[in-house]
Design an enzyme around this catalytic site. Structure first.
Site, PDB file in Angstrom:
ATOM      1  N   GLY A  37       0.784  -1.183   0.269  1.00 37.79           N
ATOM      2  CA  GLY A  37       0.030   0.180   0.062  1.00 37.79           C
ATOM      3  C   GLY A  37       0.742   1.346  -0.116  1.00 37.79           C
ATOM      4  O   GLY A  37       1.148   1.907  -0.947  1.00 37.79           O
TER       5      GLY A  37
ATOM      6  N   GLY B   2       4.108   1.301   1.784  1.00 38.43           N
ATOM      7  CA  GLY B   2       5.493   0.891   1.843  1.00 38.43           C
ATOM      8  C   GLY B   2       6.157   0.946   3.146  1.00 38.43           C
ATOM      9  O   GLY B   2       7.209   0.340   3.255  1.00 38.43           O
TER      10      GLY B   2
ATOM     11  N   GLY C 219       5.292  -0.029   6.343  1.00 39.74           N
ATOM     12  CA  GLY C 219       5.445  -1.256   7.131  1.00 39.74           C
ATOM     13  C   GLY C 219       6.202  -2.360   6.356  1.00 39.74           C
ATOM     14  O   GLY C 219       6.868  -3.208   6.831  1.00 39.74           O
ATOM     15  N   GLU C 220       6.081  -2.365   4.968  1.00 38.59           N
ATOM     16  CA  GLU C 220       6.786  -3.352   4.044  1.00 38.59           C
ATOM     17  C   GLU C 220       8.351  -3.279   4.483  1.00 38.59           C
ATOM     18  O   GLU C 220       8.912  -4.094   4.407  1.00 38.59           O
ATOM     19  CB  GLU C 220       6.378  -3.426   2.640  1.00 38.59           C
ATOM     20  CG  GLU C 220       4.951  -3.808   2.425  1.00 38.59           C
ATOM     21  CD  GLU C 220       4.097  -2.531   2.516  1.00 38.59           C
ATOM     22  OE1 GLU C 220       4.024  -1.761   3.253  1.00 38.59           O
ATOM     23  OE2 GLU C 220       2.715  -2.987   2.449  1.00 38.59           O
TER      24      GLU C 220
ATOM     25  N   HIS D  33      24.880   4.026  -3.188  1.00 42.48           N
ATOM     26  CA  HIS D  33      25.553   4.487  -2.025  1.00 42.48           C
ATOM     27  C   HIS D  33      25.289   3.289  -1.020  1.00 42.48           C
ATOM     28  O   HIS D  33      26.188   3.170   0.087  1.00 42.48           O
ATOM     29  CB  HIS D  33      25.193   5.700  -1.442  1.00 42.48           C
ATOM     30  CG  HIS D  33      25.966   6.810  -2.211  1.00 42.48           C
ATOM     31  ND1 HIS D  33      27.017   7.331  -2.450  1.00 42.48           N
ATOM     32  CD2 HIS D  33      25.148   7.556  -3.191  1.00 42.48           C
ATOM     33  CE1 HIS D  33      27.391   8.244  -3.133  1.00 42.48           C
ATOM     34  NE2 HIS D  33      25.961   8.358  -3.892  1.00 42.48           N
TER      35      HIS D  33
ATOM     36  N   ARG E 277      30.187   1.404   5.767  1.00 42.99           N
ATOM     37  CA  ARG E 277      28.941   1.391   6.585  1.00 42.99           C
ATOM     38  C   ARG E 277      28.194   0.251   6.424  1.00 42.99           C
ATOM     39  O   ARG E 277      27.553  -0.168   7.387  1.00 42.99           O
ATOM     40  CB  ARG E 277      28.342   2.696   5.804  1.00 42.99           C
ATOM     41  CG  ARG E 277      28.944   3.955   6.132  1.00 42.99           C
ATOM     42  CD  ARG E 277      28.455   5.405   5.608  1.00 42.99           C
ATOM     43  NE  ARG E 277      29.240   6.352   5.870  1.00 42.99           N
ATOM     44  CZ  ARG E 277      29.842   7.176   4.868  1.00 42.99           C
ATOM     45  NH1 ARG E 277      29.558   6.755   3.532  1.00 42.99           N
ATOM     46  NH2 ARG E 277      30.562   8.347   5.256  1.00 42.99           N
TER      47      ARG E 277
END
Length: 162
Positions: free
Chosen positions: A71, A73, A75-76, A103, A142
């Site tokens: 929907g 995005g 929670g996904e 990056h 990183r």
């Protein structure tokens, strides 16, 4: 490229359209979503399946990415990032996805069906599939630090310097 895909009920229709388009573009598409529209399904299962398969493929040396259509995005992206090694981002726009690939070596794209139509979804997916990781030392460090924390809850062991 191998593309692992899934979608919840909010992204199901767009997800299936994107699946057909990607297959037509010559990609090996593996569907991890429901076989039919189910108004009661939940996104975590599909996000975790896609994440696990992308990481398994990466570990085996395959050229792979993941796409989850939902929907909004939000929670996904949280669910997908629970898989160790997953670097999922929400598809905001092409420039954002290109930056995330270059990056952060993003490997999973969350497509918000309530915000992007078919043409915009294709554009951000192309950015995911075509943009290379820049492999700059600072960016790589990183990523390694984050992976170390995922696995050992510390970043003390990986001090990469130039």
């Amino acid at each position: 490229m191998r593309v692992h895909m899934g979608a919840n009920y909010l992204g199901y229709e767009l997800g299936r359209q994107l699946e057909q388009w990607l297959a037509g573009e010559g990609h090996e598409v593996i569907w991890h979503g429901a076989e039919f529209l189910d108004q009661d399904d939940d996104y975590p299962l599909f996000c975790l399946r896609v994440g696990q398969e992308v990481i398994a493929d990466e570990d085996a040396g395959a050229n792979t990415r993941g796409i989850v259509v939902g929907g909004q995005g939000t929670g996904e992206v949280i669910a997908a990032n629970k898989v160790n090694g997953a670097r999922a981002v929400t598809a905001i726009d092409v420039a954002y996805v290109e930056h995330a690939r270059r990056h952060a070596n993003a490997n999973i794209l969350i497509v918000p069906a309530e915000r992007l139509g078919l043409d915009d979804a294709k554009a951000v997916i192309n950015a995911l599939l075509e943009t290379k990781f820049g492999n700059v030392l600072d960016d790589a460090r990183r990523i390694v630090n984050t992976n170390e924390y995922e696995n050992s809850k510390t970043i003390e062991g990986w001090q990469i310097t130039g």
